[in-house]
Design a protein around this motif. Sequence first.
Motif, PDB file in Angstrom:
ATOM      1  N   GLU A  59      -8.449  -3.702   2.019  1.00 15.78           N
ATOM      2  CA  GLU A  59      -8.485  -3.687   0.549  1.00 15.78           C
ATOM      3  C   GLU A  59      -8.922  -5.045  -0.020  1.00 15.78           C
ATOM      4  O   GLU A  59      -9.499  -5.861   0.681  1.00 15.78           O
ATOM      5  CB  GLU A  59      -7.179  -3.139  -0.046  1.00 15.78           C
ATOM      6  CG  GLU A  59      -5.899  -3.463   0.710  1.00 15.78           C
ATOM      7  CD  GLU A  59      -5.380  -4.853   0.468  1.00 15.78           C
ATOM      8  OE1 GLU A  59      -6.110  -5.727  -0.042  1.00 15.78           O
ATOM      9  OE2 GLU A  59      -4.217  -5.094   0.815  1.00 15.78           O
ATOM     10  N   GLY A  83      -1.264 -10.985   7.627  1.00  8.80           N
ATOM     11  CA  GLY A  83      -1.615  -9.703   7.021  1.00  8.80           C
ATOM     12  C   GLY A  83      -1.139  -8.566   7.907  1.00  8.80           C
ATOM     13  O   GLY A  83      -0.566  -8.786   8.979  1.00  8.80           O
ATOM     14  N   CYS A  96       0.812  -1.201   0.000  1.00  5.85           N
ATOM     15  CA  CYS A  96       0.000   0.000   0.000  1.00  5.85           C
ATOM     16  C   CYS A  96       0.854   1.262   0.000  1.00  5.85           C
ATOM     17  O   CYS A  96       1.584   1.504   0.950  1.00  5.85           O
ATOM     18  CB  CYS A  96      -0.868   0.012   1.239  1.00  5.85           C
ATOM     19  SG  CYS A  96      -2.332  -1.043   1.125  1.00  5.85           S
TER      20      CYS A  96
HETATM   21 FE1  SF3 Z   1      -2.024  -4.618   4.322  1.00  2.75          FE
HETATM   22 FE2  SF3 Z   1      -2.299  -2.991   2.225  1.00  2.75          FE
HETATM   23 FE3  SF3 Z   1      -4.286  -5.358   3.371  1.00  2.75          FE
HETATM   24 FE4  SF3 Z   1      -1.618  -7.801   2.696  1.00  2.75          FE
HETATM   25  S1  SF3 Z   1      -0.499  -3.906   2.918  1.00  2.75           S
HETATM   26  S2  SF3 Z   1      -2.809  -6.738   4.109  1.00  2.75           S
HETATM   27  S3  SF3 Z   1      -3.738  -3.357   3.763  1.00  2.75           S
END
Ligand code: SF3
Length: 545
Positions: free
Chosen positions: A488, A427, A307
């Motif tokens: 997301e 995550g 991100c």
């Molecule tokens: Fe975090 Fe973007 Fe979703 Fe891979 S880096 S989990 S929000």
Amino acid sequence: MFCFQCQETAKGTGCTIQGVCGKKADTSRWQDLLLAVTRGIGTIADSLRKAGVETSQEVGDYIVDSLFVTITNANFDDQAILAKVDKGVQLKRELLDLAASKNITLPDYQEIKWGGEKADYEAEGNREGVLRTENEDLRSLKELTVLGLKGMAAYYEHASRLDERNDEIIAFMEKALGIVSNPNADMETLLATVMETGKYGVDAMALLDKANTQAYGNPELTKVNIGTGNRPGILISGHDLKDIEQLLEQTEGTGIDVYTHGEMLPAHYYPQLKKYKHLVGNYGNAWWKQKEEFETFNGPIVFTTNCIVPPSPKANYKDRVFTTNATGYPGWKHITADVNGHKDFSEVIEIAKTCKAPTAIEQGEIIGGFAHAQVFALADKVVDAVKSGAIRKFIVMSGCDGRMKSRDYYRDFASHLPKDTVILTSGCAKFKYNKLNLGDINGIPRVLDAGQCNDSYSWAVVAMKLKEIFGANDINDLPIEFNIAWYEQKAVIVLLALLYLGIKNIHIGPTLPAFVSPNVLKVLVENFGLGGITTVDEDLKSMVG
Ligand code: SF3
Ligand code: SF4
């Protein structure tokens, strides 16, 4: 513009002027156009496949890359997105010629009919947004499918960089793109497609798990330093392990250290990556804190996936950020692989040599590496702890982190869980509670981190194993609760995958997705017991008693 694909969408309904993420209306239009071209390509490829005509790997790769580009916080670079549209228009023309040469009749959808004239890009982008589907329930199911495909594409792309591909997944993507392009698709077909997306989501995560573990070994219990050394560093963010491997190879012996950021943290858990002595630690927290944390890192930064948070104009780091794969940001250098998949990080390394060492913002260690193999290695201990009552419940808290204040819920929930419960995570959601020192149960840490969001797959594998060990009839009879934080579209595919595996009563939060219409939600509640979150106290009561 209209975009409602992430949890932070404006007013919980949709971004219409500019994205809360920083996506501009123009960028949103070009992403809509890219998706429209990709739907066209998918639809034609599906028709060709059904007629027994093979297409090249280029088609699958194009679909995967385009879907990935439109994930939240992946690509803000209009020129890069438009170049991909150009490429898609060309590819579509080739496929149309191929279909014509074989006398294959194609559906008469707008996605097929559109000629791809440059002068018409703007109008087509505006026409082909999410709101082209007027009925909100049909729109909801189409978007659930497309957003799931985006997450699937991201995981597929990482696997393919490690030479793991699966043509059945590509065939499904093409079929699903064809279905969502059909203006007359009905509820029943679309609902079935959503469920099937979950099935292929499981396959994509399994493929990536295989790719990662074959290349780098099984993740193992690892302590990761969160402090800093005194040499200059390069910070690498995102999910692509092949990229960090190449960066580690190229920085070895140069006097430069490598630090992971955000979702790259789990790289430390893999034997073939942790062996590099100059992989010194994890710097900072989840993606949304990057504007502060990049300021103090002092060295160059490489984004391998989302991100990205758009930097402020005065950001001291903005001239030393690099993107690669599906990511992009205007003004930032983009590194591409050569035909052999090799990337040249020499420019990043040269910049790093001129930089100060990172400023420490934290000290200590965090622990992780509990993907399925490591958990199975501890299986006896875990099973004993459950049988003796030392562990009362497991709570899967995988998912994403984000900037909304309402996400403090997850830190509070984690810290207030009774001491006989264990958090299973993966995550970037974990950054809310992985530094709280929640202790252990007979040597089993109370926060078990499997890895990246795709490693949620590990929790599904572990749940299946526990079902077998405890002789349960149903996965839902195990002492496991699911309290998932989403942001997301990778979280969307993880959720669809869990639903496909038959897991019921999953809680998602901090808010329910804007793209799930009231009627679709009703279906998900009735069939799967899907629910949101309430307060920490109430949820603790209902989930752990
Ligand atoms: Fe975090 Fe973007 Fe979703 Fe891979 S880096 S989990 S929000
Ligand atoms: Fe809004 Fe999220 Fe779309 Fe960005 S990705 S425009 S924040 S809904």
